[in-house]
Design a protein around this motif. Structure first.
Motif, short mmCIF file in Angstrom:
data_model
loop_
_atom_site.label_atom_id
_atom_site.label_comp_id
_atom_site.label_asym_id
_atom_site.label_seq_id
_atom_site.Cartn_x
_atom_site.Cartn_y
_atom_site.Cartn_z
N UNK A 193 0.82 -1.21 0.00
CA UNK A 193 0.00 0.00 0.00
C UNK A 193 0.85 1.26 0.00
N UNK A 221 -0.44 9.26 -0.16
CA UNK A 221 -1.80 9.21 -0.70
C UNK A 221 -2.78 9.07 0.46
N UNK A 222 -3.92 9.69 0.35
CA UNK A 222 -4.96 9.49 1.36
C UNK A 222 -5.56 8.11 1.15
N UNK A 223 -6.24 7.55 2.17
CA UNK A 223 -6.81 6.21 2.00
C UNK A 223 -7.72 6.12 0.77
N UNK A 224 -8.54 7.14 0.53
CA UNK A 224 -9.44 7.08 -0.62
C UNK A 224 -8.64 7.13 -1.92
N UNK A 225 -7.64 8.01 -1.97
CA UNK A 225 -6.80 8.07 -3.18
C UNK A 225 -6.19 6.71 -3.47
N UNK A 226 -5.73 6.05 -2.39
CA UNK A 226 -5.10 4.76 -2.62
C UNK A 226 -6.12 3.72 -3.10
#
Lengths: 231, 358
Positions: free
Chosen positions: A145, A156-161
């Motif tokens: 990740x 990266x933010x969690x959503x971006x990832x």
């Protein structure tokens, strides 16, 4: 699929188009099964057990989307759609019915071959093993990740990832907006397309060399997005 | 909806008569009966001008009845004891008939003229279409037939690089022709209203990137400058059509400006709209062309870049469907800007996500 030749089913009513598809696919080392109609194609898909199918949407006897539905009832083989219609809706309908990708006629053959390679690669990806991909100075490790750009970690933010991972799982192939929204934000957000516009911009700002002229995080306008990574 | 219009006409007849009766009652203490009658004439004229004969006659009849019942002594009763009021009735009826007849005539003539204008425009477009088909489709067909027959019949004798060049030109001409054909179809669809907008929140940055990607090959010899502010709001458009509108402007620039020149694509918010421009520097157009260039099958007088002159018309049709405008103008320092505007709507919010991945 390296080694054994992959078999491709071509469901297309126009003999001239079948002819040049066969010639090119032959030359590329694929085995080709030709079906001149939707009914025939649905049967050939079951009897020849091809590795993937190319289905024309404008068949005379049956809507190509119906052919896709019939194949999808029993098989997960990759399906690439040929669409003469510029209309985005028919492509989305085909993708929603289970097609993996599409090419709009008239297409340069290189584009179709790239779609075929991506689709076959996706189908044979080993379930285990480290999943990483790279493009243009960026590397993404789906298991660890993390993402790097020119050797520097990109935060990266969690959503971006999650969005990047959803695209990466289908690398080389189109992913529809609805598919992305459901995968990343959940089914209640399947119409919140503005989320995608905002997060795709953030991803491009972080990963593309020229975010306004993306070369890897591509927009398929009106349909979805496509991540093009190095082979 | 003829019956609906007729119904509205009769409603007007009743309403106008009632209104005149009220006005008449207000006037009565200070004015003669004759003047009160004139007010009713006004009602008849108005209804006759706006509607057909039926409502006009109804207004005349209702007016005479109301006038008689309300104002002519004995009030409150329908009596025609004075030959004067028969005359009033005859005049009202006359006015109603004459005016409806005149109005009808004027309407008919206007319709005929409009039909003529449409016919002339259709004729102009038909001949322009034929001219463009004969040139823009026959030339690529000739190239394709020539090049491919040469490949088919003398393939082995050709030098490999010539063979590749011929094959490539067949492909390029075919692609060009396919573009022409889709434009003709698209224009027809836009004109007959066969296109329903599929509006959704879209980013002009994405649309621009995608249009440039689509035209990368055509613009390879140009220097493309892209200016899109990072905070440009999202627009609610049919993204595929908006991309096509922009791609047509870019294609126009690729076609009509020399290689090596600058093409600038910019988007700006300006009040309640976003203005998207494709600008080139150097070329100029006469005023008349600036006006006409977005019309169907028009190309600048001095240009020879080919193309059917449909791209800009399609751009304008798409933009109009979205409630925007498309126009061309000179820019300071020499050059032409092709612009279109799209209305801005407030985009819905998005939940904040502060935390970065650890």
């Amino acid at each position: 699929m390296t080694g054994a030749r992959a078999t491709i089913l071509v469901v297309e009513d126009e003999p001239e188009i079948r002819r040049f598809l066969r010639a090119t696919l032959d030359a590329e080392g694929y085995r080709v099964v030709e079906s001149p109609s939707g009914r025939r194609g649905s049967i050939d898909a079951a009897t020849h057990k091809p590795d993937m199918a190319i289905v024309d949407l404008g068949l005379p006897d049956m809507d190509g989307v119906e052919v896709i539905r019939r194949i999808r009832r029993w098989s997960g083989m990759p399906i690439v759609v040929l669409s003469a219609r510029a209309h985005e809706r028919s492509k989305i309908e085909a993708l929603d019915a289970g097609a993996d990708d599409y090419v709009t006629k008239p297409f340069p053959i290189g584009e179709l071959l790239a779609r075929i390679r991506a689709a076959l690669r996706h189908a044979v990806r080993p379930p285990s093993g480290r999943r990483t991909l790279a493009f243009d100075g960026a590397t993404i490790d789906l298991d660890a990740r993390n993402a790097m750009r020119d050797g520097v970690e990109v935060r990266l933010t969690p959503i971006e990832f999650r969005l990047l991972a959803a695209l990466a799982r289908h690398a080389g192939m189109v992913v529809t907006q609805r598919q992305l929204l459901e995968e990343v934000w959940g089914p209640t957000h399947r119409d919140d397309t503005h989320y995608l516009r905002i997060y795709m911009k953030q991803l491009r700002d972080k990963l593309e060399r020229d975010p306004l002229r993306p070369r890897h995080l591509l927009t398929e306008t009106g349909i979805g997005y496509r991540l093009v990574a190095d082979d | 909806m003829d019956w609906k219009r007729a119904w509205i006409g009769y409603a007007w007849a009743v309403a106008a008569t009632a209104l005149c009766s009220l006005a008449g009652m207000a006037m009565r203490p200070r004015f003669d009966l004759v003047n009160v009658a004139m007010v009713y004439v006004l009602a008849v004229v108005v209804v006759a001008l706006r509607f057909t004969r039926g409502p006009a006659i109804s207004t005349a009849v209702l007016s005479v009845l109301s006038f008689d019942v309300i104002f002519v002594p004995p009030q409150g009763a329908l009596t025609v004891d004075d030959v004067q009021y028969l005359l009033t009735f005859a005049i009202m009826l006359g006015v109603a008939l004459v005016i409806s007849r005149l109005t009808e005539d004027v309407r008919r003539r206007a319709r005929a003229q409009a039909d003529l204008a449409v016919e002339a425009e259709t004729e102009r477009i038909r001949s322009a279409l034929l001219a463009s088909i004969s040139h823009d489709l026959r030339t690529p067909l000739a190239v394709m037939a020539g090049a491919s027959s040469s490949l088919a019949e003398h393939g082995e004798k050709l030098r490999p690089e010539d063979r590749a060049a011929l094959a490539r030109s067949v492909f390029e001409q075919a692609r060009e022709m396919s573009g022409h054909v889709s434009k003709v179809l698209q224009m027809t669809r836009l004109e007959t209203g066969a296109i329903a907008l599929d509006r959704d929140w879209a980013s002009l940055g994405e649309i621009a990137g995608s249009a440039l990607h689509q035209l990368a090959e055509r613009l390879a010899e140009h220097r493309v400058i892209l200016e899109i502010p990072a905070d440009l709001p999202l627009v609610r458009v049919d993204a595929a059509l908006a991309e096509q509108a922009l791609a047509n402007l870019l294609e126009n620039a690729a076609r009509h400006t020399p290689a090596g020149t600058v093409v600038r694509l910019r988007a700006l918010r300006s009040g309640g709209e976003i203005v998207v421009s494709v600008e080139n520097f150097g070329g100029d157009l006469p005023d008349a062309d600036l006006e006409r260039i977005f019309a169907k099958f028009e190309r600048g007088e001095m240009e020879a870049g080919g193309g059917m002159g449909l791209g800009l018309a399609i751009c304008r049709a798409i933009v109009r469907l979205h409630g925007g405008r498309a126009w061309a103008e000179r820019i300071a320092g020499g050059g032409i800007a092709f612009r279109f505007s799209l209305p801005v709507e407030e985009a819905p919010g998005i939940p904040a996500e502060a935390a970065a991945l650890p």
